[in-house]
Design a protein around this motif. Structure first.
Motif, PDB file in Angstrom:
ATOM      1  N   ILE A   2     -19.625 -12.241   4.311  1.00  0.00           N
ATOM      2  CA  ILE A   2     -18.678 -13.071   5.051  1.00  0.00           C
ATOM      3  C   ILE A   2     -18.531 -14.428   4.378  1.00  0.00           C
ATOM      4  CG2 ILE A   2     -18.183 -14.129   7.280  1.00  0.00           C
ATOM      5  CD1 ILE A   2     -19.997 -11.998   8.553  1.00  0.00           C
ATOM      6  N   GLN A   3     -17.286 -14.840   4.159  1.00  0.00           N
ATOM      7  CA  GLN A   3     -16.992 -16.156   3.613  1.00  0.00           C
ATOM      8  C   GLN A   3     -15.967 -16.842   4.500  1.00  0.00           C
ATOM      9  OE1 GLN A   3     -15.649 -15.641  -0.421  1.00  0.00           O
ATOM     10  NE2 GLN A   3     -17.691 -15.178  -1.204  1.00  0.00           N
ATOM     11  N   GLY A   4     -16.334 -17.993   5.040  1.00  0.00           N
ATOM     12  CA  GLY A   4     -15.382 -18.740   5.849  1.00  0.00           C
ATOM     13  C   GLY A   4     -14.293 -19.351   4.997  1.00  0.00           C
ATOM     14  N   ALA A   5     -13.106 -19.495   5.558  1.00  0.00           N
ATOM     15  CA  ALA A   5     -11.987 -20.082   4.830  1.00  0.00           C
ATOM     16  C   ALA A   5     -12.283 -21.538   4.478  1.00  0.00           C
ATOM     17  CB  ALA A   5     -10.719 -19.992   5.671  1.00  0.00           C
ATOM     18  N   PRO A   6     -11.747 -22.028   3.351  1.00  0.00           N
ATOM     19  CA  PRO A   6     -11.999 -23.410   2.953  1.00  0.00           C
ATOM     20  C   PRO A   6     -11.535 -24.440   3.985  1.00  0.00           C
ATOM     21  CG  PRO A   6     -11.094 -22.167   1.120  1.00  0.00           C
ATOM     22  CD  PRO A   6     -10.988 -21.295   2.327  1.00  0.00           C
ATOM     23  N   ASP A   7     -10.523 -24.079   4.771  1.00  0.00           N
ATOM     24  CA  ASP A   7     -10.003 -25.018   5.770  1.00  0.00           C
ATOM     25  C   ASP A   7     -10.556 -24.755   7.173  1.00  0.00           C
ATOM     26  OD1 ASP A   7      -8.711 -22.655   6.332  1.00  0.00           O
ATOM     27  OD2 ASP A   7      -6.693 -23.393   5.904  1.00  0.00           O
TER      28      ASP A   7
ATOM     29  N   ILE B  75      -1.431   4.444 -21.398  1.00  0.00           N
ATOM     30  CA  ILE B  75      -1.351   3.351 -20.418  1.00  0.00           C
ATOM     31  C   ILE B  75      -0.516   2.249 -21.058  1.00  0.00           C
ATOM     32  CG2 ILE B  75      -2.675   1.794 -18.942  1.00  0.00           C
ATOM     33  CD1 ILE B  75      -5.081   3.614 -19.265  1.00  0.00           C
ATOM     34  N   HIS B  76       0.799   2.481 -21.088  1.00  0.00           N
ATOM     35  CA  HIS B  76       1.705   1.548 -21.735  1.00  0.00           C
ATOM     36  C   HIS B  76       2.641   0.865 -20.738  1.00  0.00           C
ATOM     37  CE1 HIS B  76       1.244   3.782 -25.853  1.00  0.00           C
ATOM     38  NE2 HIS B  76       0.208   3.038 -25.548  1.00  0.00           N
ATOM     39  N   GLU B  77       3.107   1.604 -19.753  1.00  0.00           N
ATOM     40  CA  GLU B  77       4.035   1.044 -18.758  1.00  0.00           C
ATOM     41  C   GLU B  77       3.322   0.989 -17.414  1.00  0.00           C
ATOM     42  OE1 GLU B  77       8.547   1.745 -16.945  1.00  0.00           O
ATOM     43  OE2 GLU B  77       7.608   3.289 -18.171  1.00  0.00           O
ATOM     44  N   TRP B  78       3.062  -0.206 -16.928  1.00  0.00           N
ATOM     45  CA  TRP B  78       2.261  -0.328 -15.714  1.00  0.00           C
ATOM     46  C   TRP B  78       2.531  -1.650 -15.006  1.00  0.00           C
ATOM     47  CZ3 TRP B  78      -0.907  -4.602 -16.152  1.00  0.00           C
ATOM     48  CH2 TRP B  78      -1.209  -5.030 -17.453  1.00  0.00           C
ATOM     49  N   SER B  79       2.151  -1.675 -13.740  1.00  0.00           N
ATOM     50  CA  SER B  79       2.156  -2.922 -12.970  1.00  0.00           C
ATOM     51  C   SER B  79       0.797  -3.052 -12.298  1.00  0.00           C
ATOM     52  CB  SER B  79       3.268  -2.927 -11.916  1.00  0.00           C
ATOM     53  OG  SER B  79       3.033  -1.934 -10.937  1.00  0.00           O
ATOM     54  N   LEU B  80       0.353  -4.297 -12.147  1.00  0.00           N
ATOM     55  CA  LEU B  80      -0.944  -4.575 -11.526  1.00  0.00           C
ATOM     56  C   LEU B  80      -0.760  -5.699 -10.524  1.00  0.00           C
ATOM     57  CD1 LEU B  80      -4.044  -4.306 -11.341  1.00  0.00           C
ATOM     58  CD2 LEU B  80      -4.201  -5.917 -13.254  1.00  0.00           C
ATOM     59  N   LYS B  81      -1.253  -5.489  -9.321  1.00  0.00           N
ATOM     60  CA  LYS B  81      -1.142  -6.475  -8.248  1.00  0.00           C
ATOM     61  C   LYS B  81      -2.545  -6.772  -7.726  1.00  0.00           C
ATOM     62  CE  LYS B  81       1.615  -7.254  -4.038  1.00  0.00           C
ATOM     63  NZ  LYS B  81       2.582  -6.608  -3.117  1.00  0.00           N
ATOM     64  N   ILE B  82      -2.893  -8.053  -7.677  1.00  0.00           N
ATOM     65  CA  ILE B  82      -4.226  -8.449  -7.244  1.00  0.00           C
ATOM     66  C   ILE B  82      -4.112  -9.453  -6.106  1.00  0.00           C
ATOM     67  CG2 ILE B  82      -6.409  -9.510  -7.914  1.00  0.00           C
ATOM     68  CD1 ILE B  82      -5.868  -8.618 -10.775  1.00  0.00           C
ATOM     69  N   SER B  83      -4.589  -9.060  -4.940  1.00  0.00           N
ATOM     70  CA  SER B  83      -4.662  -9.958  -3.788  1.00  0.00           C
ATOM     71  C   SER B  83      -6.104 -10.427  -3.664  1.00  0.00           C
ATOM     72  CB  SER B  83      -4.224  -9.221  -2.513  1.00  0.00           C
ATOM     73  OG  SER B  83      -4.571  -9.959  -1.362  1.00  0.00           O
ATOM     74  N   ASP B  84      -6.346 -11.700  -3.957  1.00  0.00           N
ATOM     75  CA  ASP B  84      -7.720 -12.205  -3.927  1.00  0.00           C
ATOM     76  C   ASP B  84      -7.804 -13.601  -3.300  1.00  0.00           C
ATOM     77  OD1 ASP B  84      -6.471 -13.655  -5.870  1.00  0.00           O
ATOM     78  OD2 ASP B  84      -7.860 -13.185  -7.483  1.00  0.00           O
ATOM     79  N   GLY B  85      -6.847 -13.895  -2.437  1.00  0.00           N
ATOM     80  CA  GLY B  85      -6.787 -15.236  -1.871  1.00  0.00           C
ATOM     81  C   GLY B  85      -7.425 -15.365  -0.500  1.00  0.00           C
ATOM     82  N   TRP B  86      -7.030 -16.425   0.181  1.00  0.00           N
ATOM     83  CA  TRP B  86      -7.543 -16.764   1.498  1.00  0.00           C
ATOM     84  C   TRP B  86      -6.441 -16.640   2.542  1.00  0.00           C
ATOM     85  CZ3 TRP B  86     -12.663 -17.483   1.933  1.00  0.00           C
ATOM     86  CH2 TRP B  86     -13.376 -17.779   0.778  1.00  0.00           C
ATOM     87  N   PRO B  87      -6.781 -16.709   3.832  1.00  0.00           N
ATOM     88  CA  PRO B  87      -5.756 -16.652   4.865  1.00  0.00           C
ATOM     89  C   PRO B  87      -4.710 -17.750   4.677  1.00  0.00           C
ATOM     90  CG  PRO B  87      -7.929 -16.428   5.840  1.00  0.00           C
ATOM     91  CD  PRO B  87      -8.145 -16.787   4.405  1.00  0.00           C
TER      92      PRO B  87
ATOM     93  N   VAL C 295      -9.163 -12.261   6.826  1.00  0.00           N
ATOM     94  CA  VAL C 295      -9.112 -12.394   8.288  1.00  0.00           C
ATOM     95  C   VAL C 295      -8.478 -13.738   8.624  1.00  0.00           C
ATOM     96  CG1 VAL C 295     -10.437 -12.332  10.431  1.00  0.00           C
ATOM     97  CG2 VAL C 295     -11.214 -11.021   8.435  1.00  0.00           C
ATOM     98  N   ALA C 296      -7.226 -13.718   9.041  1.00  0.00           N
ATOM     99  CA  ALA C 296      -6.507 -14.947   9.379  1.00  0.00           C
ATOM    100  C   ALA C 296      -6.703 -15.297  10.849  1.00  0.00           C
ATOM    101  CB  ALA C 296      -5.025 -14.789   9.065  1.00  0.00           C
ATOM    102  N   ARG C 297      -6.134 -16.399  11.231  1.00  0.00           N
ATOM    103  CA  ARG C 297      -6.267 -16.869  12.613  1.00  0.00           C
ATOM    104  C   ARG C 297      -5.293 -16.173  13.549  1.00  0.00           C
ATOM    105  NH1 ARG C 297      -7.328 -20.896   9.040  1.00  0.00           N
ATOM    106  NH2 ARG C 297      -9.137 -22.236   9.442  1.00  0.00           N
ATOM    107  N   CYS C 298      -4.448 -15.322  12.998  1.00  0.00           N
ATOM    108  CA  CYS C 298      -3.578 -14.463  13.810  1.00  0.00           C
ATOM    109  C   CYS C 298      -3.492 -13.116  13.112  1.00  0.00           C
ATOM    110  CB  CYS C 298      -2.190 -15.077  14.002  1.00  0.00           C
ATOM    111  SG  CYS C 298      -1.199 -15.147  12.499  1.00  0.00           S
ATOM    112  N   SER C 299      -3.210 -12.078  13.859  1.00  0.00           N
ATOM    113  CA  SER C 299      -3.164 -10.733  13.291  1.00  0.00           C
ATOM    114  C   SER C 299      -2.072 -10.599  12.240  1.00  0.00           C
ATOM    115  CB  SER C 299      -2.948  -9.701  14.403  1.00  0.00           C
ATOM    116  OG  SER C 299      -4.020  -9.722  15.318  1.00  0.00           O
TER     117      SER C 299
END
Length: 219
Positions: A188-193, A151-163, A86-90
């Protein structure tokens, strides 16, 4: 460019096969894409994993499985939503997720190994159930198809960051952070900043309470 290389947000790419296996093991449904004479087709199917092979479960009457067992190539997408960023803008708000695409040519599990594969799928969907019920009959096994794909040819994408907010947005008194989502539970976790004293807004509290539903305003 290899088809397993990400074209956007490349820093989210992961080559960790253990992380891929954890994602596959945590899901019971994947979406299988293949090309047909009528155009592209995507269908959901039950999945399980046996070591470095993906097992896909269905009926012998399944059109896409009959096609795939002939050796047609498929792409299998496995996705897990972990929460909302959840960022400070949509515009900067997004989803925390893990998503993999596995490419390959499925092979038909033969009759000799089908009962073994069926037990793996059953235990994936309902652990411990195999010991509580009778074994499947020969007729039931004959009506079921299991495909196995390496399971030999694959891609993995992980979004685990902050706004990733702009400095001018960070300077405002707008709440930002992450709502981690599990079935029926949100954290709920508030952003570090995040500035001290900024309260959690109603929309975020509702999301944490109800999860990723779209009809909670009517409940």
């Amino acid at each position: 460019m290899e088809r397993t290389e990400l074209t956007r947000e490349r820093h989210w790419a992961s080559k960790d096969s253990a992380a891929l296996y954890r994602l596959v093991d945590a899901q019971i449904i994947a979406h299988v894409a293949l090309q047909t004479e009528r155009g592209p087709l995507v269908l959901p199917t039950a999945i399980a994993r046996a070591d470095d092979r993906l097992l896909m479960h269905g009926s012998v009457a399944s059109g896409w499985m009959r096609r795939a067992k002939r050796g047609d190539e498929v792409a299998v997408a496995v996705t897990q939503v972990d929460g909302m960023i959840v960022a400070r803008c949509s515009f900067e708000s997004s989803i925390r997720y893990q998503s993999a695409v596995i490419f390959g040519r499925p092979e038909l599990v033969d009759d000799e190994h089908k009962a073994w594969a069926l037990e793996i799928v059953t235990e994936k969907l309902l652990p411990g159930r195999s010991a509580e019920v009778r074994p499947p009959t020969a007729r039931e096994i004959a009506q079921t198809m299991i495909l196995s794909m390496p399971i030999h040819e694959w891609s993995l994408k992980i979004s685990d960051g902050w706004p990733d907010d702009a400095p001018e947005d960070i300077a405002t008194a707008t709440w930002a952070g992450v709502v981690l989502t599990q079935p029926g539970v949100g954290h709920i976790q508030g952003a570090p900043d995040l500035a001290v004293g900024v309260e959690v807004p109603t929309s975020v509290r509702r999301l944490a309470q109800h999860g990723l539903r779209t009809d909670y305003t009517r409940s």
